[in-house]
Enzyme design. Sequence first.
Site, PDB file in Angstrom:
ATOM      1  N   GLY A 133       0.822  -1.301   0.133  1.00  0.00           N
ATOM      2  CA  GLY A 133      -0.040   0.109  -0.023  1.00  0.00           C
ATOM      3  C   GLY A 133       0.837   1.212   0.023  1.00  0.00           C
ATOM      4  O   GLY A 133       1.061   1.691  -0.946  1.00  0.00           O
ATOM      5  N   TRP A 158      -7.640  -2.208  -4.217  1.00  0.00           N
ATOM      6  CA  TRP A 158      -8.131  -0.890  -3.729  1.00  0.00           C
ATOM      7  C   TRP A 158      -8.090   0.124  -4.790  1.00  0.00           C
ATOM      8  O   TRP A 158      -7.736   1.134  -4.550  1.00  0.00           O
ATOM      9  CB  TRP A 158      -7.169  -0.419  -2.585  1.00  0.00           C
ATOM     10  CG  TRP A 158      -6.895  -1.326  -1.265  1.00  0.00           C
ATOM     11  CD1 TRP A 158      -5.938  -2.130  -0.946  1.00  0.00           C
ATOM     12  CD2 TRP A 158      -8.198  -1.899  -0.491  1.00  0.00           C
ATOM     13  NE1 TRP A 158      -6.122  -2.775   0.012  1.00  0.00           N
ATOM     14  CE2 TRP A 158      -7.501  -2.665   0.359  1.00  0.00           C
ATOM     15  CE3 TRP A 158      -9.524  -1.631  -0.346  1.00  0.00           C
ATOM     16  CZ2 TRP A 158      -8.039  -3.384   1.415  1.00  0.00           C
ATOM     17  CZ3 TRP A 158     -10.059  -2.155   0.812  1.00  0.00           C
ATOM     18  CH2 TRP A 158      -9.526  -3.069   1.631  1.00  0.00           C
ATOM     19  N   GLY A 242      -2.838  14.477  -5.539  1.00  0.00           N
ATOM     20  CA  GLY A 242      -3.819  13.537  -5.195  1.00  0.00           C
ATOM     21  C   GLY A 242      -4.297  13.828  -3.712  1.00  0.00           C
ATOM     22  O   GLY A 242      -5.388  13.660  -3.516  1.00  0.00           O
ATOM     23  N   LEU A 338     -27.009  15.829  16.729  1.00  0.00           N
ATOM     24  CA  LEU A 338     -28.441  15.261  16.365  1.00  0.00           C
ATOM     25  C   LEU A 338     -28.939  14.258  17.530  1.00  0.00           C
ATOM     26  O   LEU A 338     -29.981  14.065  17.340  1.00  0.00           O
ATOM     27  CB  LEU A 338     -28.711  14.806  14.998  1.00  0.00           C
ATOM     28  CG  LEU A 338     -28.820  15.835  13.836  1.00  0.00           C
ATOM     29  CD1 LEU A 338     -27.695  16.713  13.814  1.00  0.00           C
ATOM     30  CD2 LEU A 338     -29.147  15.018  12.869  1.00  0.00           C
ATOM     31  N   GLY A 340     -29.760  11.063  19.210  1.00  0.00           N
ATOM     32  CA  GLY A 340     -30.549   9.872  18.860  1.00  0.00           C
ATOM     33  C   GLY A 340     -30.727   9.863  17.280  1.00  0.00           C
ATOM     34  O   GLY A 340     -30.274   8.860  16.633  1.00  0.00           O
ATOM     35  N   GLU A 363      -4.867   7.661  -0.154  1.00  0.00           N
ATOM     36  CA  GLU A 363      -3.756   8.591  -0.533  1.00  0.00           C
ATOM     37  C   GLU A 363      -2.714   8.937   0.510  1.00  0.00           C
ATOM     38  O   GLU A 363      -2.115   9.992   0.545  1.00  0.00           O
ATOM     39  CB  GLU A 363      -4.374   9.928  -0.983  1.00  0.00           C
ATOM     40  CG  GLU A 363      -5.276   9.894  -2.023  1.00  0.00           C
ATOM     41  CD  GLU A 363      -4.413   9.841  -3.458  1.00  0.00           C
ATOM     42  OE1 GLU A 363      -3.555   9.540  -3.248  1.00  0.00           O
ATOM     43  OE2 GLU A 363      -5.240   9.494  -4.522  1.00  0.00           O
TER      44      GLU A 363
END
Length: 379
Positions: A133, A158, A242, A338, A340, A363
Amino acid sequence: MAVDRLMPTPEAADLIALTREIADRELASRADEHESREEYPEGLFRILGQAGLLGLAYPEEFGGGAQPYEVYLQVLEELAARWAAVGVAVSVHTLSCHALNSFGTDVQKKRWLPDMLAGDQVGGYSLSEPQAGSDAASLACKAERTSNGYRITGTKAWITHGGRADFYSLFARTAPGSKGISCFLAPGSVEGLSFGNPERKMGLQAVPTTSAYWDGAMLDGDRLIGAEGQGLQIAFSALDSGRLGIAACATGLAQAALDAAVAYANERTAFGRRIIDHQGLGFLLADMAAAVDSARATYLDAARRRDAGRDFSRQASVAKLVATDAAMKVTTDAVQVLGGYGYTRDFPVERYMREAKIMQIFEGTNQIQRLVISRKLAV
């Protein structure tokens, strides 16, 4: 809430206005449904391409928009604020065009780049492997020279848009060692190429991420981009840009979460007052707003350095680190605002929180960004 942007030119301001119009009409109205069904947005990238939004950072000579990176990234942020998966896919497409644009011959660019920048051909970036990776030098996928071109054998992992993309910037080994990696512009459909099932992801589910299996697939010799052994140079030359794309997407996602939290806090009442008027929650929202503004400032600073021709590698890593960490915190705090309801799928903030996590990973993980930054400080 529309971000009050300071654009460098009236043309850029018009472009942002157009982007918002398209994003509200084509993205915001479809995101929840497609994400919940894990359904690919057929035809959407062609619409974005026809509007000129898939080649903004590239030369007009080949059909690009010739826009500064500062402008392109703000367009990307607007897209990601409506639909993060689409914003990321546009960023990956832009990244996938880099090798051909920067290292291809004039013949190669004239042949392939116009369709790529117009959105007739949507791209994927095929660098990672199951065991490689962040350590790109350990790639094992092989490209063996033949009398007609190259035979590709190995597994890639990926890949955003995997199995859907029309082309891939493919990195494969042509010789031993770190200088034995080469870059190819590979077609999305060729005998000997197959794809795994889409990964079962936490978020960004409407655009597939897959592995690719190259079983002796043949590529013509003119599919080599740059020289043999130049692959890591090509790959690394694109990574800073990127990373800025992901920083912009993360900022858009965080902005969307902030907007949702503020709207809810202005409507919801408790103890006879709007909850935004309670200092504890008002301060939380203030910290969220500061994080979003800071993320935007860091990626714009890096982009302006890039546009000025200055080194921006450290600033790109800072932007990716700051913006993606901010997105994770802001989306988590939006769920908290917010209560629940934030934990249910009736409101989008739970999706935003799930989508934010991957941005700290791809990235280059944020641990890698810290490594890049610390090494730059040590020079």
